[in-house]
Every structure is written in structure tokens, then in C-alpha cells.
Design an enzyme around this catalytic site. Structure first.
Site, PDB file in Angstrom:
ATOM      1  N   TYR A  48      52.968 -24.788 -18.959  1.00  0.00           N
ATOM      2  CA  TYR A  48      53.565 -25.545 -20.071  1.00  0.00           C
ATOM      3  C   TYR A  48      54.442 -26.673 -19.544  1.00  0.00           C
ATOM      4  CZ  TYR A  48      52.409 -21.430 -22.988  1.00  0.00           C
ATOM      5  OH  TYR A  48      51.776 -20.388 -23.631  1.00  0.00           O
ATOM      6  N   HIS A 106      48.680 -15.335 -16.567  1.00  0.00           N
ATOM      7  CA  HIS A 106      48.287 -16.067 -17.771  1.00  0.00           C
ATOM      8  C   HIS A 106      46.867 -15.729 -18.253  1.00  0.00           C
ATOM      9  CE1 HIS A 106      49.554 -20.008 -19.969  1.00  0.00           C
ATOM     10  NE2 HIS A 106      48.995 -19.162 -20.786  1.00  0.00           N
TER      11      HIS A 106
END
Length: 276
Positions: A48, A106
Site C-alpha cells: 500500500y 499478503h
């Protein structure tokens, strides 16, 4: 805010705050506002590119660090053992934090097949005090079975795509059988189609709530932990104002019936999807 206690004892809020695309000072201000409005879990990721903003929001907030659950995630391109250790350290340096409360893999990236050594790196980082609790995102039962078989350690959280069009019934049942909490990304579907659904709208009218609140309440009653994102104060407050009503079994089933086998928003199937 109601809470869950994870298998390892960590206590986390039932509703967290998503930070995807919240970057820079604007992102910092939005996160500080969320903390002020009652959120206590900030969900971030290395990819991010806002771990620095998360750390700055924690420092600027009046909420003590000890009351905030800070989460980040290991990207696919850094899943080899040495790279994973370095990336966890880099995540902490970016945020200016001494530890993460939760650190997750992730995606499994099974075609690359490094997720087991990545998991071993998370286990080591936890032992060294860099991470309080370790978990994964988007892991299917076959991936979780392999982690347990090869390391003897299971995650305490599995964060997966979950919303009314994809309720993850089988995955949730598996996670629960292993003592793994299901956390929900895209809990509101990132789509106006769900927010305009007439069935959910009718339920919302009955309780004098909005559709998003009904969806989040449904997810909490499923025993999962949604992490919605909202920039406005009104929406931030609304998304955690879901603990003063309860859906009936019939209403829960009506929403469950909206789920589709192909309900993923972007067809990101963890058995083949690669994230780097």
C-alpha cells in the site's frame, strides 16, 4: 467496540479500519480521524506504500500506542526467507514502530511456492519481538494445511475477500475448525450493486440503519472481522455503529443467499493469483 480474542491471546476489535489508498498527509489525517472516532485497528500493507502514514497517524493520535492494533503485510516479491526478514524490518522502519501487532503474508503465490519459508520468517520475527501475532491473507485450506504440516504453526488470522456476493462459507468453516479468525477485506464489496440490493435495503429500513451497516452487522454475526475503509467522519462513525441491533436468523440467511460461486470482485483466485 466489541472485540475478539485470538487463539494466541491478542485482543482485536470486531471492526477494523482499512487504509488502502490512504497515503501522504491526507491519509494520515483520515487515519487520525478514524482513531478519534473509535477505531483501534489500522490495516496496512507493504504494497500500500503507506506504512509511514500509518506510523505517523499513530504518533499524532491521542490514543495510546498500546491500544492500537497495527497491521501490515508481506508482499509476494519478498517471500524468500532472507527477503522476508528484511522486509519485516523495513516495514517497521517505514512506520517508525518498534513492533507490529499483526503481520500477515499478503497472498500465498503458490506458483512461486515460497509461502512456507515466508511463514517460517514470520515465526522467527515473532520470536524476536518484531511482531505480536502472525497471520495470512487469502490462504486456502490446502495452503493452511501445508503450513501446519511443515512448520507446526497455524496463523491466528486469515484475511480473505468476503461480502454478500461471496460469503466464503466453506473457508470460514475451515478457519473456525482450526481456531483461525476470518478477517474480511472488501467487506462492502467495493460495488454499488451490493449497496443498492433491495433485500438488504428492506432489512436496513426495518432497523433504521443504512445498507453498509447491515452488511457489517451480518459479517460480525458470522463471527468475522470486517475492515471497511471510509474517509468521511459520518461514514467512519456509521461503520462502527452496528452493535445496538442484531439480525434474525432469517435475515442472516436472506443475505447468505446472495452469495455466488463466482462472486469474487476481480476473479482473484488464491490457487492461481499472483501478487508481487
Amino acid at each position: 467496540m466489541e472485540t475478539y480474542q485470538l487463539r494466541d491471546g491478542l485482543i482485536i476489535p470486531k471492526v477494523g479500519f482499512g487504509t488502502y489508498k490512504l497515503n501522504g498527509l491526507g491519509g494520515v489525517n483520515t487515519m487520525v480521524q478514524a482513531l478519534s472516532n473509535g477505531y483501534r485497528l489500522l490495516d496496512s500493507a507493504f504494497n500500500y506504500e503507506n506504512e509511514g502514514a500509518v506510523g505517523e497517524a499513530i504518533r499524532r493520535s491521542e490514543v495510546p500506542r498500546s491500544e492500537i492494533i497495527a497491521t501490515s503485510k508481506l508482499p509476494g516479491r519478498h517471500q524468500t526467507h532472507v527477503a522476508a526478514i528484511q522486509t519485516i524490518q523495513e516495514s517497521l522502519l517505514r512506520a517508525g514502530l518498534d513492533y507490529y501487532d499483526l503481520y500477515l503474508i499478503h497472498w500465498p503465490n503458490p506458483l512461486e511456492d515460497h509461502y512456507v519459508e515466508a511463514w517460517q520468517a514470520l515465526i522467527e520475527a515473532q520470536k524476536f519481538g518484531l511482531i505480536r501475532s502472525i497471520g495470512v491473507c487469502n490462504f486456502l485450506p490446502e495452503h493452511l494445511d501445508r503450513l501446519e504440516k511443515e512448520t507446526g504453526v497455524l496463523p491466528v488470522i486469515n484475511q480473505v475477500e468476503l461480502h454478500p456476493h461471496f460469503n466464503q462459507a466453506e473457508q470460514r468453516a475451515y478457519n473456525q475448525s482450526k481456531g483461525i479468525l476470518t478477517q474480511d477485506w472488501s467487506p462492502l464489496g467495493r460495488a454499488s450493486e451490493i449497496l443498492n440490493n433491495p433485500i438488504i435495503s428492506e432489512i436496513a429500513e426495518k432497523y433504521a440503519k443504512n445498507v453498509g451497516q447491515v452488511i457489517l452487522r451480518w459479517e460480525v454475526q458470522l463471527g468475522t472481522a470486517p475492515i471497511p475503509k471510509a474517509s468521511s467522519k459520518v461514514r467512519q462513525l456509521g461503520n462502527i455503529d452496528i452493535f445496538d441491533f442484531a439480525l434474525t436468523e432469517a435475515e442472516m440467511e436472506k443475505i447468505n443467499q446472495l452469495s455466488k460461486p463466482d462472486g469474487r470482485l476481480k476473479n482473484q483466485d488464491p490457487s492461481t493469483y499472483q501478487e508481487f
